[in-house]
Structure formats: C-alpha cells, structure tokens
Design a protein around this motif. Sequence first.
Motif, short mmCIF file in Angstrom:
data_model
loop_
_atom_site.label_atom_id
_atom_site.label_comp_id
_atom_site.label_asym_id
_atom_site.label_seq_id
_atom_site.Cartn_x
_atom_site.Cartn_y
_atom_site.Cartn_z
N GLN A 1 4.36 3.86 7.75
CA GLN A 1 2.94 3.66 7.55
C GLN A 1 2.15 4.89 8.00
O GLN A 1 2.60 5.68 8.84
CB GLN A 1 2.46 2.42 8.31
CG GLN A 1 3.12 1.13 7.85
CD GLN A 1 2.95 0.89 6.36
OE1 GLN A 1 1.85 0.99 5.83
NE2 GLN A 1 4.05 0.58 5.68
N SER A 2 0.98 5.02 7.45
CA SER A 2 0.14 6.18 7.76
C SER A 2 -0.21 6.25 9.24
O SER A 2 -0.50 5.23 9.88
CB SER A 2 -1.15 6.11 6.93
OG SER A 2 -1.96 7.24 7.16
N SER B 1 -1.83 9.48 5.12
CA SER B 1 -2.13 9.07 3.75
C SER B 1 -3.34 9.82 3.17
O SER B 1 -3.40 10.04 1.96
CB SER B 1 -2.38 7.57 3.70
OG SER B 1 -3.48 7.21 4.52
N GLY C 1 -1.78 13.04 2.23
CA GLY C 1 -0.54 12.90 1.48
C GLY C 1 0.58 13.79 1.98
O GLY C 1 1.52 14.08 1.24
N TYR D 1 3.36 10.49 8.93
CA TYR D 1 2.78 10.56 7.59
C TYR D 1 1.27 10.34 7.66
O TYR D 1 0.80 9.47 8.41
CB TYR D 1 3.40 9.50 6.69
CG TYR D 1 2.74 9.36 5.33
CD1 TYR D 1 2.80 10.38 4.39
CD2 TYR D 1 2.03 8.21 5.00
CE1 TYR D 1 2.19 10.26 3.16
CE2 TYR D 1 1.42 8.07 3.77
CZ TYR D 1 1.50 9.10 2.85
OH TYR D 1 0.89 8.97 1.62
N LYS E 1 0.84 -1.19 0.00
CA LYS E 1 0.00 0.00 0.00
C LYS E 1 0.88 1.25 0.00
O LYS E 1 2.03 1.22 0.41
CB LYS E 1 -0.90 0.03 1.25
CG LYS E 1 -1.97 -1.05 1.27
CD LYS E 1 -2.82 -0.92 2.52
CE LYS E 1 -3.91 -1.96 2.55
NZ LYS E 1 -4.73 -1.87 3.77
N ARG E 2 0.30 2.34 -0.48
CA ARG E 2 1.03 3.61 -0.51
C ARG E 2 1.44 3.98 0.91
O ARG E 2 0.64 3.98 1.84
CB ARG E 2 0.13 4.70 -1.08
CG ARG E 2 0.71 6.11 -0.99
CD ARG E 2 1.79 6.32 -2.01
NE ARG E 2 2.21 7.71 -2.06
CZ ARG E 2 3.21 8.22 -1.35
NH1 ARG E 2 3.89 7.46 -0.52
NH2 ARG E 2 3.54 9.49 -1.47
N ALA E 3 2.72 4.28 1.09
CA ALA E 3 3.24 4.66 2.40
C ALA E 3 4.08 5.91 2.24
O ALA E 3 4.47 6.30 1.13
CB ALA E 3 4.06 3.53 3.00
#
Length: 348
Positions: A265-266, A299, A302, A297, A245-247
């Motif tokens: 991670q988010s 998500s 962003g 971060y 997944k987007r991290a």
Amino acid sequence: MLRIGICEDEEAVREHLHSMLVKVLFAHTDIEIQNFTDGDEVIEEIKHKNFFVELLFLDIHMKRVDGIKTAEFIRRHGIDVDIIFLSKSGKYVFEGYTYKAFAYYLKPVSEKMLTRDLLRYLKERRELPECLNISTKSEEIYIPLNKIIYFKSEKRRITAYTLTGEMIFYKRLDELEELVKDKGFMRCHQSYMVNRNMIDAIGRKEIIVQGIPVPVSRKYYEKMEQCEDETACIRITHSLALNQKRAGAIVFIKGKLLGAIIRIQSDKEIMVGRDAAKADIVISNPVISRVHCTITYHSETGGYMVCDYSRNGIYRENGQQLPKNKSVWIQTGDILCLGNEENVVQLG
C-alpha cells in the motif's frame, strides 16, 4: 460459493490442481470447478456471456491461445475475474503482474504455497466491499457501494454523492435502480435514490441521509411505507483485480521467491531481509543481510523510495550500486538485484 476455473492443457496438472483445491478449500468455502484445455475456450465462453468463473488458474504455455493473450483479452474487456498464472518458467512473472494477477506459480504447484495464497485470497475478498464499476470511453472508476450516500438524476446525468466526494456519469436512473436495488438502495423520488444504511430519518416530503435532506415524492413514499456525452457501462464487481485500489508491488523475477507478487500500500514502509523477526519480506539467502533494505511505494508519484542497509548492497540492472543508508528514488518497472544476481526484483 467460489467458482474456480482451471485453464491448463496438461490433464495430469489439471487433475492434481483440482484435488489440491478441494483439499485446501473444503473447510473454508464451497467451490465449483470448471476445466478449460486452452485459452480459446475461455475466450469463447466470455464472448457467449457464459463465463462465471471468479478465480481462474491460467497456464501460460498452451498451443492455440496462450495464457498471456487470454489474460490480455480478459483485462481489455473488463471481465470480473481474478487470475493466478501457472508456468514452468519465471520469464513472464512481471508481465503476469501487469495483467493484475493475484499470484504466479511455477509448476509443479506447491500445496503449501497454494494453501497460503488461497486463504489470503478468501480473506481479502471478504474484506473488500462490492463496488460500482463505471466504465466510459475516457475512464474507469470503482466506487465502493458502502461509500455512496445517494444518487441524483438530471435527465441522463447522474451524480453519485459519496462520503469522499461526487462522481458524475451518464445513465438512466431506472437502469441504475435495477442494478443496485438489492444492494441496499431505495428509490425515493423520480430523480433520487438513497442508501438505506445511511438514512437518519424519513418524512413525507424528505429523507435525511448523513444529515443531507433529499426530496421524497408521494408515489415513492407510499412504496416506502410498504417495504450527455456518453452512456456509462455500470455493473457490480467483486474481484480483487477490479475492485482494489492501485497499489505498488515487489515482483520477484529471480531467486528463491521467484513468482512471488507482494503488493504494498502507498506510503507503507516494507522491510526486506533475512531476519524473520524484523523483516516483512524474508529471503533466506546468506548474501541477504538480516535487515537488507526498505522499500516504500508512493501512489501520488507512482514510484518508490529504496534505502539500502545491507552488507552486500543493492544494484540496478546496469550494475550501478545504490548508496548505503540513503533513500533513493526508483521508478516503477525498474529492476534491482539484492546482494547479487541470485535475488532479483522488479518494482510494479
């Protein structure tokens, strides 16, 4: 078996890396190593559908096609491979991150760093489930196979019912069946295919999966007793680059940790500092405080929240200092100096 590629134009570097890989991975997994002397050789193998490498060590500076152009070709064509960049310079660290590099090494490669990252790589691969990769003209989606309950087909329109929702794409169910039948999925009807591992009960007229009734036809029941817009490109992918997944990421572009790509991670707060007992990321430098800062971060937006607890401060690229003991919003791609210009990170 892990299939490794080394794309490096210096023979001595290739041979040294080859010997270290054998030494480090001998006790952990079988490996197969393929050598390339330039990026154009990798691209040609891909074009001829003869590229089976799972982890590619990719030199950035090569004569005909450099590593950055090779990585761009790999990601543009959705090739299922992870990349570790090799370079004599830290100039391309953040650019390497944008091509989903697992790591970035300065030459000569440190055996200690290689060992640490390869063991982490094997661990993350084992923990990451296989995914159904669905690519259309408008989007690219990855669905873990172990989250799919069943598929329903209406002509060429397929709905994947998962533990978290529904996903619609266009494909013939027969073609999808060929792809996933050895991954725990079973056809029960001309229009339905179910995940074997989620079956609660099987009857002559229906199967219960996760409490949901799915119809069964006579044709497929007998087999079980014995055992609009666009067409999606669907395949099973295994690489971390395609399946994770987007991290967020903290990319070190200057200093002792130059080349390090730390994925986060988010919503998880990461502490940076000199004290190994307290910090998640340790920087051994006297200008870094024991607890220098936290980076989180998010998500959904962003971006990042950064809070400075240090003695020597945190500075933006333009020299502006962040306020102390106050969380500040930082955009993706921004550059921060920790303490001074010796320790520089870019948030990915």
